[in-house]
Write an enzyme that holds these catalytic residues in place. Structure first.
Site, PDB file in Angstrom:
ATOM      1  N   HIS A   1       0.838  -1.209   0.000  1.00  0.00           N
ATOM      2  CA  HIS A   1       0.000   0.000   0.000  1.00  0.00           C
ATOM      3  C   HIS A   1       0.867   1.252   0.000  1.00  0.00           C
ATOM      4  O   HIS A   1       2.061   1.194   0.292  1.00  0.00           O
ATOM      5  CB  HIS A   1      -0.864   0.025   1.262  1.00  0.00           C
ATOM      6  CG  HIS A   1      -0.033   0.133   2.497  1.00  0.00           C
ATOM      7  ND1 HIS A   1       0.550  -0.958   3.093  1.00  0.00           N
ATOM      8  CD2 HIS A   1       0.377   1.209   3.220  1.00  0.00           C
ATOM      9  CE1 HIS A   1       1.264  -0.569   4.129  1.00  0.00           C
ATOM     10  NE2 HIS A   1       1.186   0.750   4.230  1.00  0.00           N
TER      11      HIS A   1
ATOM     12  N   HIS B   1       4.999   6.574  -1.430  1.00  0.00           N
ATOM     13  CA  HIS B   1       5.734   5.353  -1.776  1.00  0.00           C
ATOM     14  C   HIS B   1       4.968   4.121  -1.323  1.00  0.00           C
ATOM     15  O   HIS B   1       4.049   4.214  -0.495  1.00  0.00           O
ATOM     16  CB  HIS B   1       7.099   5.360  -1.083  1.00  0.00           C
ATOM     17  CG  HIS B   1       6.951   5.261   0.400  1.00  0.00           C
ATOM     18  ND1 HIS B   1       6.711   6.368   1.194  1.00  0.00           N
ATOM     19  CD2 HIS B   1       6.938   4.190   1.243  1.00  0.00           C
ATOM     20  CE1 HIS B   1       6.573   5.970   2.452  1.00  0.00           C
ATOM     21  NE2 HIS B   1       6.701   4.659   2.512  1.00  0.00           N
TER      22      HIS B   1
HETATM   23  P1  2AM Z   1       5.188   3.164   5.198  1.00  0.00           P
HETATM   24  O1  2AM Z   1       4.081   4.033   4.768  1.00  0.00           O
HETATM   25  O2  2AM Z   1       6.521   3.724   4.942  1.00  0.00           O
HETATM   26  O3  2AM Z   1       5.106   1.779   4.626  1.00  0.00           O
HETATM   27  C1  2AM Z   1       1.795   0.860   9.267  1.00  0.00           C
HETATM   28  O4  2AM Z   1       2.882   0.952  10.117  1.00  0.00           O
HETATM   29  C2  2AM Z   1       1.996   1.726   8.049  1.00  0.00           C
HETATM   30  O5  2AM Z   1       2.034   3.101   8.412  1.00  0.00           O
HETATM   31  C3  2AM Z   1       3.285   1.445   7.317  1.00  0.00           C
HETATM   32  O6  2AM Z   1       2.967   1.366   5.976  1.00  0.00           O
HETATM   33  C4  2AM Z   1       4.189   2.582   7.682  1.00  0.00           C
HETATM   34  O7  2AM Z   1       5.158   3.021   6.799  1.00  0.00           O
HETATM   35  C5  2AM Z   1       3.249   3.684   8.042  1.00  0.00           C
HETATM   36  N1  2AM Z   1       3.776   4.435   9.172  1.00  0.00           N
HETATM   37  C6  2AM Z   1       4.149   3.955  10.366  1.00  0.00           C
HETATM   38  N2  2AM Z   1       4.526   4.944  11.192  1.00  0.00           N
HETATM   39  C7  2AM Z   1       4.408   6.090  10.494  1.00  0.00           C
HETATM   40  C8  2AM Z   1       4.641   7.450  10.786  1.00  0.00           C
HETATM   41  N3  2AM Z   1       5.075   7.848  11.970  1.00  0.00           N
HETATM   42  N4  2AM Z   1       4.417   8.342   9.808  1.00  0.00           N
HETATM   43  C9  2AM Z   1       3.981   7.965   8.607  1.00  0.00           C
HETATM   44  N5  2AM Z   1       3.740   6.679   8.273  1.00  0.00           N
HETATM   45  C10 2AM Z   1       3.943   5.753   9.196  1.00  0.00           C
END
Ligand code: 2AM
Length: 224
Positions: free
Chosen positions: A69, A155
């Protein structure tokens, strides 16, 4: 008693349709295999292994847990900043379960993360939270992020090294984009069938795809 407010999800984002997910997993794994065999990559292998003589199997090195995703808003069930405001936006409510096409324009590989860079359309940007590009970015890089177009962080995390959280992918991507904007030319550039591969130091690789890959995806929330 007051009615309980509905709990907020873990995050919102665009989820690749399952058949697209399989296709992307296969083609990006192929890229990892190719990268693994390049002399230019082998030269920098110690960034991944800590030892220039050790080999690395990149396909094993990166792990995925959640469906593929592109996160828009991380909510952490309501604990994250801006979560409630985002969930209440009309555009968010109206977009739940709607389908869109994500355009993947590049791939990044670092010792921490493997990800696909997504180029958002103006319509998709309406679901991109204000300030999302800057969340969790080290102070030293914030000024650089401000010079990038809104949505630059978009991304899909394709995999993380052991012990690394997915949030790192966006941080690695922005760092690479900031370096690319700078005066310094990439140390290594190589033309591959898929596109132009550049090396940005410290084990950071960027593949600019010759042709963008379109992925059908559905906007939705996710909770574990
Ligand atoms: P990602 O978007 O880089 O993949 C669940 O953890 C999802 O939320 C993951 O897809 C993760 O990274 C995103 N995520 C986790 N912590 C986050 C944060 N503090 N800020 C933005 N995205 C986050």
């Amino acid at each position: 008693a007051q009615p309980k407010e509905p709990a907020l999800p873990m995050f919102y984002g665009w989820f690749l349709l399952s058949e697209v997910e399989e296709k992307i997993k296969c083609s990006t794994m192929e890229f990892l295999k190719t990268l693994d065999t390049l002399e230019a990559f082998k030269k920098q292998i110690s960034e991944f292994t800590g030892d220039a003589d050790k080999e690395v199997d990149l396909e094993q090195y990166f792990q995925t847990k959640i469906p593929l995703h592109c996160t828009t808003q991380f909510c952490d069930y309501g604990k994250a900043e801006g979560a409630k405001e985002y969930a209440e936006l009309q555009v968010v409510k109206n977009s739940i379960d709607t389908q869109t096409e994500l355009s993947v324009v590049g791939l990044i590989v670092t010792p921490r993360t493997f990800g696909a860079r997504v180029s958002l359309t103006p319509e998709q940007l309406s679901l991109w939270p204000t300030g999302a590009d800057k969340v969790g970015i080290p102070q030293a890089d914030l000024a650089g992020v401000e010079t990038l177009p809104v949505g630059s962080r978009a991304h899909v995390t394709l995999g993380c090294a052991a012990g690394v959280e997915a949030v790192q992918t966006g941080i690695d991507l922005l760092e690479i984009l900031i370096l690319q904007q700078g005066e310094e030319k990439a140390a290594t550039e190589e033309e591959l069938e898929l596109g132009t591969l550049s090396y940005l130091g410290k084990g950071r690789w960027y593949l600019a795809l010759r042709e963008a890959v379109t992925c059908d995806a559905t906007f939705s929330s996710f909770s574990e």
